[in-house]
Design an enzyme around this catalytic site. Sequence first.
Site, PDB file in Angstrom:
ATOM      1  N   HIS A 114       1.170  -1.383  -0.430  1.00  0.00           N
ATOM      2  CA  HIS A 114       0.233  -0.046   0.181  1.00  0.00           C
ATOM      3  C   HIS A 114       0.360   1.021  -0.235  1.00  0.00           C
ATOM      4  CE1 HIS A 114       0.925   1.463   4.333  1.00  0.00           C
ATOM      5  NE2 HIS A 114       0.783   0.063   4.570  1.00  0.00           N
TER       6      HIS A 114
HETATM    7  N1  UDP Z   1      -4.459  -5.257   8.071  1.00  0.00           N
HETATM    8  C1  UDP Z   1      -5.929  -5.830   8.460  1.00  0.00           C
HETATM    9  N2  UDP Z   1      -5.991  -6.063   7.059  1.00  0.00           N
HETATM   10  C2  UDP Z   1      -5.442  -6.348   5.960  1.00  0.00           C
HETATM   11  C3  UDP Z   1      -3.657  -5.922   5.973  1.00  0.00           C
HETATM   12  C4  UDP Z   1      -3.771  -5.776   6.579  1.00  0.00           C
HETATM   13  O1  UDP Z   1      -6.312  -6.105   9.649  1.00  0.00           O
HETATM   14  O2  UDP Z   1      -6.054  -6.483   5.122  1.00  0.00           O
HETATM   15  C5  UDP Z   1      -3.743  -4.493   9.625  1.00  0.00           C
HETATM   16  C6  UDP Z   1      -1.985  -5.210   9.457  1.00  0.00           C
HETATM   17  O3  UDP Z   1      -2.677  -6.648  10.620  1.00  0.00           O
HETATM   18  C7  UDP Z   1      -1.295  -4.463  11.317  1.00  0.00           C
HETATM   19  C8  UDP Z   1      -2.654  -3.513  10.253  1.00  0.00           C
HETATM   20  O4  UDP Z   1      -3.399  -3.744   9.237  1.00  0.00           O
HETATM   21  O5  UDP Z   1      -2.164  -4.015  11.943  1.00  0.00           O
HETATM   22  C9  UDP Z   1      -1.139  -2.818   9.558  1.00  0.00           C
HETATM   23  O6  UDP Z   1      -1.930  -1.540   8.877  1.00  0.00           O
HETATM   24  P1  UDP Z   1      -0.816  -0.624   7.217  1.00  0.00           P
HETATM   25  O7  UDP Z   1      -0.934  -1.759   7.303  1.00  0.00           O
HETATM   26  O8  UDP Z   1      -2.834  -0.121   6.546  1.00  0.00           O
HETATM   27  O9  UDP Z   1      -0.275   0.777   7.385  1.00  0.00           O
HETATM   28  P2  UDP Z   1       0.935   0.405   8.070  1.00  0.00           P
HETATM   29  O10 UDP Z   1       1.270  -0.528   9.376  1.00  0.00           O
HETATM   30  O11 UDP Z   1       1.722   0.474   7.467  1.00  0.00           O
HETATM   31  O12 UDP Z   1       1.371   2.029   8.672  1.00  0.00           O
END
Ligand code: UDP
Length: 377
Positions: free
Chosen positions: A213
Amino acid sequence: MRLASVVGTRPQLIKAAVLQPILRARHEELFIDTGQHYDDALAGAFINELDLVPPDHQLGVGRGSATEQTAAILARLEPILSTYRPDLVIVYGDTNSTLAGAIVAAQLQLPLAHVEAGLRSFDRRMPEEVNRLIVDHLSTWAFAPTATAVDNLAAEGITQGVTLVGDLMQDLAARMSVEVRDPAVLAQIEARLADQAPGLRLRPGGYLLATVHRAENREPAALRAWADLLASVASGTRPVVLALHPGTQAALTAAGIPLAPAIRVVQPQGYRTALALQLHAAAVLTDSGGVQREAAWLGVPCLVLRSTTEWLEAVADSDGRMVVIGLDQNRAIEALARLAPESSAAADSAQRAASLRLAPAGAAAAIVDRLEAGLPA
Ligand code: UDP
């Protein structure tokens, strides 16, 4: 105390879900959702699943460039905070909502607590890096998840109000991983995904899980590179399950890039499902900071689809199971052959799930205790 918490995206809702019960047991909280993520699969669903209280204010900023989103949040948040006048404002992570929350707090001279402070990729082309830099420098309390984050803050002269509290997301993963340890959970997920991914079979260690993403991976050249990379590691016997962020889906569509049939695209999943899919996968391929750490805590091999990571400890402590590969197909193939060979992936996965014992970090309690101790001297 009277606090205002500002969230707006999936990972912020997830982090708030850990802190909110402890905050609310002892203090008054105004809960504000900027609506930076507006898709139900990325936002509303988490409020229900993770038992967050319904936000007191929904700012509904929705789609837009970083500048448009930040400006819209600034304009809508300022009257709310200037009326409520909390004792402090809490922001999480590194998004436009974090930045806007911090700026409004600074302009209203309200003390600011930054949860997940001090992370650096040292790459200012990354929008999150710019947000982190500004927010950390505006913060009254900087709650660092790792020792490296504390060092990063010190290197920028930020030492006052800095506390190493551990990782809030580990607290949640520790609690929820118990619920998804039994591989039988895969049959339920398979049934739920049958409409989106007909014929998809989810066996422990029998699939790879991917999420993509980051803005850098939504550029056309990068989209092509990771689509090719995933195609090169996906097969009929071991598909890639790609929980596709709507923003990434839109970028793929705009660039006209198709995905190989062995890449099984599904909607973003709820937290428990995402955790279960990680735990029982042969390996995880991701550019997500949260997924990266969860894979580390669960002990699942993880290929990081970026050239840098802020989570140096996760790599260092992984015993070689976490590899930062950028979008290099050969490195992906080599790493999977080493870390998750098809011959032993099922047994490795079963063993991992059976022996999983993940302790909470205690970050939520540490944050609330520190806030209760008052303003840093
Ligand atoms: N996550 C979720 N559903 C999904 C993909 C990821 O609940 O389909 C969760 C994942 O387990 C983690 C969080 O979203 O707890 C991560 O968020 P994201 O990847 O959007 O953002 P980042 O951590 O990169 O800021």
